[in-house]
Scaffold this motif. Structure first.
Motif, PDB file in Angstrom:
ATOM      1  N   UNK A  63       7.922  -2.393   5.957  1.00 30.63           N
ATOM      2  CA  UNK A  63       8.303  -3.594   6.236  1.00 30.63           C
ATOM      3  C   UNK A  63       8.113  -4.804   4.838  1.00 30.63           C
ATOM      4  N   UNK A  64       9.159  -5.384   4.614  1.00 29.20           N
ATOM      5  CA  UNK A  64       9.136  -6.185   3.451  1.00 29.20           C
ATOM      6  C   UNK A  64       8.333  -7.703   3.544  1.00 29.20           C
ATOM      7  N   UNK A  65       8.322  -8.068   5.209  1.00 25.55           N
ATOM      8  CA  UNK A  65       7.754  -9.510   5.218  1.00 25.55           C
ATOM      9  C   UNK A  65       6.351  -9.332   5.298  1.00 25.55           C
ATOM     10  N   UNK A  66       5.644  -8.180   5.516  1.00 28.57           N
ATOM     11  CA  UNK A  66       4.178  -8.282   5.487  1.00 28.57           C
ATOM     12  C   UNK A  66       3.411  -7.426   4.261  1.00 28.57           C
ATOM     13  N   UNK A  67       3.998  -7.054   3.362  1.00 32.56           N
ATOM     14  CA  UNK A  67       3.624  -6.271   2.296  1.00 32.56           C
ATOM     15  C   UNK A  67       2.167  -7.128   1.442  1.00 32.56           C
ATOM     16  N   UNK A  68       2.515  -8.286   1.612  1.00 30.50           N
ATOM     17  CA  UNK A  68       1.552  -9.041   0.696  1.00 30.50           C
ATOM     18  C   UNK A  68       0.279  -9.355   1.528  1.00 30.50           C
ATOM     19  N   UNK A  69       0.260  -9.164   2.893  1.00 30.35           N
ATOM     20  CA  UNK A  69      -0.982  -9.439   3.393  1.00 30.35           C
ATOM     21  C   UNK A  69      -1.909  -8.509   2.969  1.00 30.35           C
ATOM     22  N   UNK A  70      -3.202  -9.044   2.785  1.00 27.85           N
ATOM     23  CA  UNK A  70      -4.288  -8.252   2.052  1.00 27.85           C
ATOM     24  C   UNK A  70      -5.408  -7.611   3.090  1.00 27.85           C
ATOM     25  N   UNK A  71      -4.584  -7.117   4.091  1.00 30.48           N
ATOM     26  CA  UNK A  71      -5.515  -6.353   5.072  1.00 30.48           C
ATOM     27  C   UNK A  71      -4.948  -4.740   4.853  1.00 30.48           C
ATOM     28  N   UNK A  72      -5.801  -3.771   4.911  1.00 32.61           N
ATOM     29  CA  UNK A  72      -5.543  -2.266   4.863  1.00 32.61           C
ATOM     30  C   UNK A  72      -4.432  -1.830   5.835  1.00 32.61           C
ATOM     31  N   UNK A  73      -4.601  -2.423   7.184  1.00 29.50           N
ATOM     32  CA  UNK A  73      -3.838  -1.939   8.328  1.00 29.50           C
ATOM     33  C   UNK A  73      -2.492  -2.477   8.344  1.00 29.50           C
ATOM     34  N   UNK A  74      -2.291  -3.581   7.779  1.00 32.96           N
ATOM     35  CA  UNK A  74      -0.893  -4.306   7.825  1.00 32.96           C
ATOM     36  C   UNK A  74      -0.328  -4.280   6.304  1.00 32.96           C
ATOM     37  N   UNK A  75      -1.011  -4.662   5.238  1.00 30.58           N
ATOM     38  CA  UNK A  75      -0.156  -5.084   4.185  1.00 30.58           C
ATOM     39  C   UNK A  75      -0.173  -3.745   3.097  1.00 30.58           C
ATOM     40  N   UNK A  76      -0.078  -3.921   1.911  1.00 33.41           N
ATOM     41  CA  UNK A  76       0.077  -2.785   0.907  1.00 33.41           C
ATOM     42  C   UNK A  76       1.474  -2.937   0.314  1.00 33.41           C
ATOM     43  N   UNK A  77       1.599  -2.357  -0.841  1.00 31.99           N
ATOM     44  CA  UNK A  77       2.926  -2.416  -1.521  1.00 31.99           C
ATOM     45  C   UNK A  77       3.722  -1.517  -0.719  1.00 31.99           C
ATOM     46  N   UNK A  78       5.186  -1.856  -0.309  1.00 31.66           N
ATOM     47  CA  UNK A  78       6.152  -1.330   0.369  1.00 31.66           C
ATOM     48  C   UNK A  78       6.600   0.163  -0.161  1.00 31.66           C
ATOM     49  N   UNK A  79       6.876   1.130   0.481  1.00 31.46           N
ATOM     50  CA  UNK A  79       7.553   2.349  -0.094  1.00 31.46           C
ATOM     51  C   UNK A  79       8.635   2.767   0.926  1.00 31.46           C
ATOM     52  N   UNK A  80       9.366   3.617   0.088  1.00 29.10           N
ATOM     53  CA  UNK A  80      10.597   4.260   0.937  1.00 29.10           C
ATOM     54  C   UNK A  80       9.714   5.550   1.647  1.00 29.10           C
ATOM     55  N   UNK A  81       9.525   6.051   2.714  1.00 28.35           N
ATOM     56  CA  UNK A  81       8.802   7.002   3.274  1.00 28.35           C
ATOM     57  C   UNK A  81      10.002   8.196   3.768  1.00 28.35           C
ATOM     58  N   UNK A  82       9.975   9.161   2.970  1.00 29.69           N
ATOM     59  CA  UNK A  82      11.025  10.319   3.170  1.00 29.69           C
ATOM     60  C   UNK A  82      10.459  11.469   3.742  1.00 29.69           C
ATOM     61  N   UNK A  83      11.076  11.998   4.608  1.00 25.24           N
ATOM     62  CA  UNK A  83      10.622  13.273   5.436  1.00 25.24           C
ATOM     63  C   UNK A  83      11.841  14.171   5.217  1.00 25.24           C
ATOM     64  N   UNK A  84      11.546  15.392   4.598  1.00 21.59           N
ATOM     65  CA  UNK A  84      12.758  16.265   4.234  1.00 21.59           C
ATOM     66  C   UNK A  84      12.272  17.567   5.454  1.00 21.59           C
TER      67      UNK A  84
END
Length: 182
Positions: A150-171
C-alpha cells in the motif's frame, strides 16, 4: 463608519494559508512519489515448488538447484532448494544467498541487494529447470503472482502498518514426477 479590521495574526494566516496548503500538497506528492518509486524498484520473491509425485517419492527427493528461464530459454537467476528447511534460497550473482547464518548487518546488505536485483528479471520468468537428487526436470512452468504494498500507509512509523513499500512476488514452479529425466 469605519470597517472593522481583522487582528494582525488572522491576516497573516489568511495570507499564509495558500502557501501552507501548497507545501502540504507538495509533501504528500513527494511522499507518494518516493513510495511508488521504491515499490517499483524493490521487490521480494517467495518460490513455491509444487512437486506432484506418486507413492511418496517427493519425500525421498533431497535438495537441489533451480534455474529461472525467460521465454527464450535464457538463464535469469539461480536458486538452491533446501528441503531440510523447506526453503528456496535465491542466489544474487554477486552477493550470493541471504540466509539465517549471516550476521544482521551482512544480512541487511544482502537483502537490499536482492530486493534491488529481483525487479530487473522476475517479470520475464516463464520456465524453470529443476534439479533434485535423482530427478532432472527441464522447462517446468512458472506462474508469477505479484502483490504491491500500500502506498498510502508506507510512511506510518508503526512496524505493523508502515515500512517502505515493496512488490511481493510469489513464483510457483510446478513439476511432476513423470517429467524426471532419470
Amino acid at each position: 463608519m469605519s470597517t472593522p479590521r481583522l487582528p494582525m495574526a488572522a491576516t497573516m494566516w489568511r495570507r499564509a494559508l495558500p502557501a501552507l496548503l501548497l507545501l502540504a500538497l507538495a509533501g504528500f506528492t513527494a511522499s507518494m512519489g518516493y513510495g511508488w518509486w521504491h515499490r517499483a524498484t524493490h521487490a521480494t520473491l517467495e518460490v513455491q515448488l509444487v512437486f506432484n509425485a506418486k507413492g511418496g517419492a517427493a519425500k525421498r527427493l533431497r535438495n537441489g538447484q533451480l534455474t529461472f528461464l525467460d521465454s527464450e530459454g535464457r538463464e535469469l537467476a539461480r536458486a538452491t532448494i533446501d528441503t531440510r528447511r523447506g526453503v528456496v534460497w535465491l542466489a544474487h550473482p554477486e552477493r550470493g544467498q541471504c540466509g539465517p547464518d549471516l550476521a544482521r548487518d551482512t544480512y541487511l546488505d544482502c537483502f537490499r541487494a536482492h530486493s534491488e536485483w529481483i525487479p530487473l528479471w522476475i517479470g520475464q520468468a516463464r520456465r524453470a529447470n529443476v534439479m533434485l537428487e535423482g530427478c532432472a526436470i527441464a522447462d517446468a512452468p512458472v506462474t508469477l503472482f505479484t502483490r504491491r504494498d500500500n502506498l498510502l500507509l508506507w510512511w506510518v512509523p508503526l512496524p505493523q502498518v508502515g515500512g517502505r513499500p515493496y512488490a511481493r512476488h510469489i513464483a510457483t514452479v510446478r513439476a511432476n514426477q513423470q517429467w524426471c529425466g532419470g
